[in-house]
Motif scaffolding. Structure first.
Motif, mmCIF file in Angstrom:
data_model
loop_
_atom_site.group_PDB
_atom_site.id
_atom_site.type_symbol
_atom_site.label_atom_id
_atom_site.label_comp_id
_atom_site.label_asym_id
_atom_site.label_seq_id
_atom_site.Cartn_x
_atom_site.Cartn_y
_atom_site.Cartn_z
ATOM 1 N N ASN A 48 -2.293 -1.325 -6.945
ATOM 2 C CA ASN A 48 -2.331 -3.072 -6.964
ATOM 3 C C ASN A 48 -2.996 -3.707 -7.615
ATOM 4 O O ASN A 48 -1.982 -4.490 -8.497
ATOM 5 C CB ASN A 48 -2.746 -3.614 -5.899
ATOM 6 N N ASN A 105 -5.051 2.450 -4.588
ATOM 7 C CA ASN A 105 -4.779 1.693 -3.566
ATOM 8 C C ASN A 105 -4.790 0.651 -4.348
ATOM 9 O O ASN A 105 -4.140 -0.267 -4.712
ATOM 10 C CB ASN A 105 -4.180 1.645 -2.793
ATOM 11 N N LEU A 160 0.913 -1.068 -0.156
ATOM 12 C CA LEU A 160 0.160 -0.199 -0.086
ATOM 13 C C LEU A 160 0.960 1.401 0.084
ATOM 14 O O LEU A 160 1.882 1.385 1.342
ATOM 15 C CB LEU A 160 -1.164 -0.332 0.945
ATOM 16 N N SER A 161 -0.091 2.132 -0.338
ATOM 17 C CA SER A 161 1.336 3.404 -0.681
ATOM 18 C C SER A 161 1.221 4.293 -0.190
ATOM 19 O O SER A 161 0.113 5.089 0.308
ATOM 20 C CB SER A 161 1.129 4.045 -2.468
#
Ligand code: ATP
Ligand code: MG
Lengths: 254, 270
Positions: free
Chosen positions: A113, A109, A100-101
């Motif tokens: 992903n 996110n 997760l950013s």
């Protein structure tokens, strides 16, 4: 068609314990002629194989090398020697806040992903609502992840990992912070995934649910494989060992 | 490399889009905000060098009208380079939370950085052309037609350096600090605040002697190429353009090889 989902042969990984991650530190240690790093063996000649559709547990104490093993399996870390064969697409869920950013919102996110795992636009739009629904985070989906609680991150990470069409799912201790209801839901989901033919590899310190989900287990101790075998047998063994050590300690104390 | 990146084009699109959107959160205002730095510098340099140091008097002798425009037409490409390097050092280290937990080709990060800066640069340079039209500066269309080639050359140079500094910064965090320091000096080694003739037609024996060294800096040549669109005689001699292309390719290859080599340990060091 191969029957094996993951085959690992003689995998070894050394870490360098760097003292200082700066050029300044590098030059200082150069002048002082000190050894710049100590080697540390995190994985030592690890071999095992996991069949397709199998649920496999990896158990071991803190620092045994479980996360390191997952990282080499998913390509984040290069092993020093040994080889890894993986048949199928891997969804790694490594430690808390997996992939997760922090600065992105939950929604971003999810899309990020999905793109990382090669889903195309249409497919992303298809799975997006499912991910949101499973995570039960509708209310916070447009909040940056840095404001999420650990449990919320775990929810999001788990929901993403099970929806990206992977064949192999690596789950590393991510449920430890989930609340009871969510844990229950996740364990149920894992059983469902296993029954639908996916390969699950699970690292967990809560051993009880593993008995229900997994078929086999591997005990890892200081980077070495102690034993591989049927799940209940392995868990009993692992717990006995602990008890023995405790008993010894008590004796010494007495 | 390109095959890899094409496979991840959805991801690349997402990342570039995200970068640009963050910058342009308020679309129109956002664009001018990114221009604030070069415009501010332009005002400062114009005041200091034309009003106080009278560089533009001698520049007028070299047919440089509108000194502020000359400064701006060099500063905009320079800002593109400068921002790319600053962002480039953080391209990997700023994404550690992702890099530690999932694997995908990490060259995507420098490429994303380049593309999102390119999105800023192109409209900014269009603005320079617009200003030139407004103040009546002649435009050399044959040079303007070569603009895509100039941008490509600069982009390749930036990407090569970005590969290098992004991966080095993972291992040594002070690479960022050193890069920023070098960038300050580097700017004065490019014809931005002075016309190129200060170098090519200098009476100073030392400058004459080191002229070749000056033009080995690809950024000096690249800036001069942009200048050539508006100012005749401000392009570096052709043989140096050739050298610069060679050096740019060399930098790109070195950057790529170093990146590939060090990339193996990025996942554990970051
Ligand atoms: N990037 C790294 N650099 C240096 N050493 C590391 C790195 N990652 C892990 N280690 C070391 O390797 C060992 C194994 O770590 P790892 O994270 O795999 O343990 P673990 O089995 O996952 O433990 P836990 O149960 O606490 O999650 C630890 O001693 C750790 O200090
Ligand atoms: Mg761990």
């Amino acid at each position: 068609m191969t029957m094996e989902a993951i085959v690992v042969n003689n995998l070894t990984k050394h870490f360098r314990k760097a003292y200082d991650k700066t050029l300044k530190g590098y030059f200082i240690s150069l002048i002082k002629r000190e050894k710049r790093y100590k080697e540390f063996t995190a994985l030592n000649d690890v071999s095992f194989s996991i069949k397709k559709g199998e649920s496999f547990a990896i158990i071991g104490k803190n620092g045994a090398g479980k996360s390191t093993l997952f990282k080499t399996l998913s390509g984040i870390i290069y092993p020093d020697s040994g080889d890894i064969q993986i048949n199928g697409k891997v969804a790694p869920l490594i430690e808390l806040g997996a992939g997760l950013s922090r600065d992105l919102t939950g929604a971003e996110n999810i899309r990020l992903n999905c793109a990382i795992f090669g889903l195309d636009k249409e497919r992303i739009e298809e799975v997006y609502p499912k991910i949101v629904e499973f995570s039960e985070l509708e209310e916070f989906i447009h909040t940056p992840v840095k404001f999420y609680s650990s449990g919320m991150k775990a929810r999001l990470g788990f929901s993403i990992a099970i929806h990206i069409d992977a064949d192999i799912i690596l789950i590393d201790e991510v449920l430890a912070v989930g609340d009871k209801d969510f844990k229950k839901k996740c364990y149920a989901k894992m059983e469902e995934l296993r029954d639908s033919g996916k390969t699950l590899v699970i690292v967990s310190h809560s051993l009880k649910p593993l008995r229900k989900i997994c078929d086999r287990a591997l005990i890892l101790e200081r980077g070495k494989v102690v034993e591989i075998g049927e799940i209940n047998e392995m868990i009993d063994k692992y717990q006995d060992e602990k008890k023995e050590k405790k008993a010894k300690k008590n004796k010494k104390g007495a | 490399m390109f095959a890899d990146i094409m496979k991840y084009k959805e991801l690349l699109y997402f990342l570039v889009h995200k970068e640009v959107r963050i910058r342009y959160r308020n679309s129109f205002f956002g664009f001018f905000w990114t221009l604030l730095e070069p415009l501010g510098l332009m005002v400062i340099y114009t005041i200091v060098f034309s009003l106080i140091l009278n560089v533009d008097d001698s520049a007028k002798g070299q047919n440089i009208d509108h000194y502020f425009l000359y400064v701006l037409s060099g500063l905009i490409p320079w800002t593109f380079f400068n921002n790319s390097m600053k962002k480039g050092t953080k391209a990997l280290s700023g994404s550690s939370s992702l890099i530690k937990k999932v694997y995908f080709p990490r060259e995507i990060f420098p490429v994303t950085m380049l593309l999102s800066n390119l999105v800023n640069f192109i409209p900014a340079f269009a603005l320079v052309i617009a200003v030139a039209l407004i103040v009546g500066q002649p435009i050399y269309w044959d040079q303007l037609a070569l603009l895509p080639a100039f941008i490509l050359l600069q982009s390749v140079f930036i990407l090569g350096l970005a590969f290098l500094v992004s991966v080095l910064n993972v291992f040594y965090r002070d690479v960022e600090f050193i890069t920023n320091l070098l960038l300050r000096g580097w700017m004065y080694l490019c014809p931005i605040i002075y016309p190129i003739s200060f170098v090519t037609e200098s009476n100073n024996a030392m400058i004459q002697q080191f002229e070749w060294l000056y033009f080995l800096n690809p950024m000096a040549v690249i800036i001069s190429l942009y200048h050539g669109i508006l100012y005749q005689g401000q392009t570096a001699p052709l043989e140096y353009v050739g050298y610069s292309i060679g050096i740019t390719l060399l930098v790109f290859i070195i950057g790529w090889v170093v990146f590939k080599r060090l990339n193996r340990r990025v996942g554990e060091v970051i």
